[in-house]
Design an enzyme around this catalytic site. Structure first.
Site, PDB file in Angstrom:
ATOM      1  N   TYR A 277       0.856  -1.188   0.000  1.00 35.45           N
ATOM      2  CA  TYR A 277       0.000   0.000   0.000  1.00 35.45           C
ATOM      3  C   TYR A 277       0.888   1.233   0.000  1.00 35.45           C
ATOM      4  O   TYR A 277       1.868   1.306   0.743  1.00 35.45           O
ATOM      5  CB  TYR A 277      -0.877  -0.003   1.258  1.00 35.45           C
TER       6      TYR A 277
ATOM      7  N   LYS B 242       4.339   8.897   8.889  1.00 33.66           N
ATOM      8  CA  LYS B 242       4.078   8.311  10.210  1.00 33.66           C
ATOM      9  C   LYS B 242       5.055   8.813  11.286  1.00 33.66           C
ATOM     10  O   LYS B 242       4.890   9.925  11.759  1.00 33.66           O
ATOM     11  CB  LYS B 242       4.006   6.792  10.083  1.00 33.66           C
TER      12      LYS B 242
ATOM     13  N   ASP C 210       9.293   2.936  -0.262  1.00 34.78           N
ATOM     14  CA  ASP C 210       8.247   3.593   0.514  1.00 34.78           C
ATOM     15  C   ASP C 210       8.447   3.199   1.975  1.00 34.78           C
ATOM     16  O   ASP C 210       8.020   2.137   2.411  1.00 34.78           O
ATOM     17  CB  ASP C 210       6.864   3.173   0.007  1.00 34.78           C
TER      18      ASP C 210
HETATM   19  C1  LIG Z   1       0.455   4.650   5.787  1.00 31.10           C
HETATM   20  C2  LIG Z   1       1.186   4.407   4.529  1.00 31.10           C
HETATM   21  C3  LIG Z   1       1.047   5.255   3.412  1.00 31.10           C
HETATM   22  C4  LIG Z   1       0.015   6.357   3.364  1.00 31.10           C
HETATM   23  O1  LIG Z   1       0.286   7.366   4.272  1.00 31.10           O
HETATM   24  P1  LIG Z   1      -0.922   8.395   4.626  1.00 31.10           P
HETATM   25  O2  LIG Z   1      -0.262   9.374   5.530  1.00 31.10           O
HETATM   26  O3  LIG Z   1      -1.969   7.564   5.285  1.00 31.10           O
HETATM   27  O4  LIG Z   1      -1.385   8.977   3.352  1.00 31.10           O
HETATM   28  C5  LIG Z   1       1.856   5.048   2.324  1.00 31.10           C
HETATM   29  N1  LIG Z   1       2.749   4.054   2.301  1.00 31.10           N
HETATM   30  C6  LIG Z   1       2.906   3.211   3.340  1.00 31.10           C
HETATM   31  C7  LIG Z   1       3.941   2.137   3.265  1.00 31.10           C
HETATM   32  C8  LIG Z   1       2.126   3.345   4.483  1.00 31.10           C
HETATM   33  O5  LIG Z   1       2.254   2.478   5.489  1.00 31.10           O
END
Ligand SMILES: *Cc1c(COP(=O)(O)O)cnc(C)c1O
Length: 429
Positions: free
Chosen positions: A145, A268, A240
């Protein structure tokens, strides 16, 4: 039975004005057959709902709260920033301070730009990669994701090498078509895509430790293979690290595995619980961003002083001697404890852990990719979740999410949690 009448009432009220009563779907807890709890307080490793029930929290706002709820130093930094002005839309010195901290921690980052969410970070990193290569296609992995932008809301069908099938209504077919999907931990599936789309692939984006199908670590060699393939094909490699940054290691997966991508996305933990994310990487690429280069990217609240203050305070707390090591040890104690208890109870589980995140899959087969993750018994997880909640432990309401540890979890919290796991595993076997 858990007394939740105030949460239930708050939920009914919310549902009248907010679709599904929530601002992000997983919070609705439908996968575990519940309605959401409305939370009112957080302190350290604990949260309290509006009915006054207290829980040990392993959601941690889905990762950001690596120092626990309302850490005094984070709260103080935010208050000080708020008193000096909540937002200017002009550069502040704290942004440079944070950028320097990020560069120190993330070996792949020479320059960084701050945004408001992980979604924005990955979306902008891809735009930069497409501009740098002059190519349109991107490769992502099934089960990874990267936020909810159109081109990334795509997963594979049953086969590994399907062209993008959107996993949401409203994604234009010609956008999804530019997203190619490979299988996690299968570098051959990536090599095959490069063969078929020779000189058309701008970037490969990957969660270096997958966390959004539950925690799935990379096989030895997988990340190195991606590095070699993208280099030889002239494509940009994007890690990511929105979840893994400052979480699997103080230096993220880049330092943990020693593989250098071209771009890194962060989120995060970097905002310490306030809306902040970032993308960064090689200076030559990053200088492609406006106003230095031709790639447009902007944000009214980007680099917001409150968020930057919370992020700086959080990263500095993690740098204190022994703090991160203790966090990882505590996570290992808990993860190994759960594995042992399940084993003795005869409940088949796979516990995957890297650094301070882990998942308990109810499965008797190793979980190494999306397919094996999906083979877990999510009904059993739902029973586990509900029983743990009754017992005072707040877990993610889905089998396919990570559990997040914080520096605020004490030995006592872990012992309490393991006692509850012991009873609950017996109940659900
Ligand atoms: C949480 C997450 C996102 C999205 O971040 P948001 O701040 O919710 O838009 C993208 N990539 C990874 C790996 C994530 O865990």
């Amino acid at each position: 039975m858990l007394e939740t009448c105030k949460s239930d009432q708050a939920y009914r009220r919310a549902c009248q004005v907010i679709p599904g009563g929530v601002d992000s779907p997983v919070r609705a807890a439908r996968a575990v057959g519940r309605t959401p709890l409305f939370l009112a307080h957080g302190e350290g490793a604990h949260v309290q709902d509006v009915d006054g029930n207290r829980y040990v929290d392993y959601v941690g706002s889905w990762g950001p709260l690596i120092c626990g709820h309302a850490h005094p130093e984070v709260v103080e930094a935010v208050c000080r920033a708020a008193q000096a002005g909540c937002s200017f839309g002009a550069p502040t010195e704290a942004e440079t301070e944070l950028a320097l901290e990020v560069r120190k921690a993330c070996d792949a980052v020479e320059m960084v730009r701050f945004v408001n969410s992980g979604t924005e970070a990955t979306m902008s990193a891809l735009r930069l990669a497409r501009a740098a290569t002059g190519r349109d296609y991107i490769v992502k992995f099934e089960g990874c994701y990267h936020g909810h932008s159109d081109g990334l809301l795509v997963k594979a069908g049953s086969g590994a090498l399907t062209n993008g099938v959107p996993s949401s209504a409203g994604v234009p077919a010609d956008v999804a078509e530019k997203t190619l999907v490979a299988r996690y931990n299968d570098s051959q599936s990536v090599a095959d895509l490069f063969d078929r789309y020779h000189e058309k692939i701008a970037a490969v984006i990957v969660e270096p430790v997958a966390g959004n199908m539950g925690v799935v670590p990379p096989d030895p060699g997988f990340l190195l293979d991606l590095r070699a393939l993208t280099l030889s094909e002239g494509a940009v490699l994007i890690f990511d690290e929105v979840m893994t940054g400052f979480r699997v290691d103080r230096g993220g997966a880049v330092r943990y595995y020693g593989v250098l991508p071209d771009l890194v996305c962060l989120g995060k933990v970097i905002g310490g619980g306030l809306p902040l994310a970032a993308f960064g990487g090689r200076a030559e690429l990053m200088r492609g961003l406006a106003p230095e280069g031709p790639v447009y990217q902007a944000g009214t609240l980007s680099g917001n002083p409150l968020a930057v203050a919370a992020g700086l305070a959080t990263l500095r707390l993690l740098q204190k001697p022994g703090v991160f090591e203790r966090l990882v040890d505590a996570t290992e104690t808990l993860a190994a404890g759960i594995e042992g208890i399940a084993g003795r109870a005869g409940v088949p589980v796979q516990v995957n852990r890297v650094g301070a995140m882990f998942s308990v899959f109810f499965s008797d087969e190793p979980v190494t990719d999306y397919e094996s993750a999906c083979a877990s018994d999510s009904q059993r997880y739902a029973r586990y979740y509900r029983a743990m909640l009754e017992a005072g432990v707040y877990l993610a309401p889905s089998q396919y999410e990570a559990a997040f540890m914080s520096t605020a979890h004490t030995d006592h919290d872990i012992a309490f949690t393991l006692e509850q796991v012991e009873r609950v595993m017996d109940e659900i076997k």
